[in-house]
Write an enzyme that holds these catalytic residues in place. Structure first.
Site, mmCIF file in Angstrom:
data_model
loop_
_atom_site.group_PDB
_atom_site.id
_atom_site.type_symbol
_atom_site.label_atom_id
_atom_site.label_comp_id
_atom_site.label_asym_id
_atom_site.label_seq_id
_atom_site.Cartn_x
_atom_site.Cartn_y
_atom_site.Cartn_z
ATOM 1 N N HIS A 116 0.856 -1.191 0.000
ATOM 2 C CA HIS A 116 0.000 0.000 0.000
ATOM 3 C C HIS A 116 0.893 1.243 0.000
ATOM 4 O O HIS A 116 1.852 1.322 0.781
ATOM 5 C CB HIS A 116 -0.906 -0.005 1.240
ATOM 6 C CG HIS A 116 -1.822 1.183 1.268
ATOM 7 N ND1 HIS A 116 -2.965 1.250 0.502
ATOM 8 C CD2 HIS A 116 -1.739 2.359 1.934
ATOM 9 C CE1 HIS A 116 -3.547 2.422 0.703
ATOM 10 N NE2 HIS A 116 -2.827 3.114 1.568
ATOM 11 N N ASP A 135 -6.846 -2.917 4.374
ATOM 12 C CA ASP A 135 -5.551 -2.343 4.791
ATOM 13 C C ASP A 135 -5.317 -2.469 6.304
ATOM 14 O O ASP A 135 -4.532 -1.712 6.883
ATOM 15 C CB ASP A 135 -5.432 -0.864 4.368
ATOM 16 C CG ASP A 135 -5.415 -0.693 2.856
ATOM 17 O OD1 ASP A 135 -4.907 -1.588 2.153
ATOM 18 O OD2 ASP A 135 -5.903 0.335 2.369
HETATM 19 C C1 GRF Z 1 1.295 0.636 -6.427
HETATM 20 O O1 GRF Z 1 1.347 1.989 -6.104
HETATM 21 C C2 GRF Z 1 0.842 -0.145 -5.228
HETATM 22 O O2 GRF Z 1 1.260 0.394 -4.030
HETATM 23 C C3 GRF Z 1 -0.642 -0.051 -5.345
HETATM 24 O O3 GRF Z 1 -0.899 -0.133 -6.730
HETATM 25 C C4 GRF Z 1 0.226 0.333 -7.453
HETATM 26 C C5 GRF Z 1 0.625 -0.736 -8.442
HETATM 27 O O4 GRF Z 1 1.578 -0.320 -9.350
HETATM 28 N N1 GRF Z 1 -1.282 -1.036 -4.519
HETATM 29 P P1 GRF Z 1 2.299 -1.389 -10.292
HETATM 30 O O5 GRF Z 1 1.220 -2.088 -11.111
HETATM 31 O O6 GRF Z 1 3.056 -2.342 -9.435
HETATM 32 O O7 GRF Z 1 3.193 -0.576 -11.178
#
Ligand code: GRF
Length: 216
Positions: A110, A151
């Site tokens: 997160h 979360d």
């Molecule tokens: C990240 O910011 C993660 O924290 C959130 O979704 C985003 C995913 O990005 N849960 P990616 O697909 O890994 O580039």
């Protein structure tokens, strides 16, 4: 060697961080065995293919209700003999049945320091916009186990990132990924695969080899 199944919906930069860490030998206790995407067009699936990892698509819209989706997900997790499930930007709800079956074996990343800017409605750039609107000077990322509370599960690792005066949600999202997410997610996965994580209530303790042997 533990089987790691990664659930994605988008670009997959966190998946890429895991692929790179595995390649560098930084996850000695585990192997990325499958990537499951909730979208057929997710670039994360291309990353999986390029890395020689099996890819599967599981769209919520193809299922009548949550239990049917959960059942299909459980079938896939069993087929790939998942020991650890990593939610890396997975935008689809996972039902309580899956959470219960994989208790303390599902991790999520997160993009804030939980318990700030988390829970229902806090995803993507909304998280960073909220942090900027509140005017906090420090934000970051959190890797936690998934429980029934959004979360709300046991926290494994957190890393702080300082906010700059000229930050926008876009620049902040990028820095939180680069400086925190891509670092702590592979580390948390490696620790899990090494058997170094012990969950007591809502706390995660790091245990060493001797403590692990005593517990066995
Ligand atoms: C990240 O910011 C993660 O924290 C959130 O979704 C985003 C995913 O990005 N849960 P990616 O697909 O890994 O580039």
């Amino acid at each position: 060697m533990l089987n790691i199944v990664v659930l994605v919906s988008g670009g997959g930069t966190n998946l890429q961080a895991l692929i790179d860490a595995e390649r560098r030998g930084e996850i000695p206790g585990g192997r990325l065995s499958c990537v499951i995407s909730s979208r057929a067009d997710a670039y994360a699936l291309t990353r999986a293919e390029q890395a020689g990892i099996a890819g599967e698509v599981l769209r919520r819209g193809d299922f009548e209700n949550q239990p049917a989706y959960d059942h299909a997900l459980l079938v896939l997790l069993e087929r790939y003999e998942a020991d650890l499930v990593v939610l890396a930007g997975f935008m689809t709800i996972i039902g309580d049945e899956v959470i219960g079956r994989y208790r303390n074996r599902i991790m999520n990343i997160h993009p804030s320091l939980i318990p700030s800017f988390c829970g229902e409605g806090y995803f993507g750039q909304r998280v960073h916009r909220a942090a900027l609107e509140r005017g906090v000077r420090v934000t970051g990322a959190t890797v936690h186990f998934v429980n029934e509370v959004c979360d709300g599960g046991p926290i494994i690792l957190q890393q702080a990132v300082e906010i700059q005066d000229d930050d926008t949600p876009e620049t902040l999202q990028k820095r939180v990924m680069e400086q925190a997410e891509w670092n702590i997610l592979p580390r948390a996965v490696a620790m899990f695969c090494d058997g170094r994580l012990s969950v007591v209530g809502n706390r995660v303790m790091q245990i060493n080899k001797e403590q692990r042997e005593d517990a066995e």
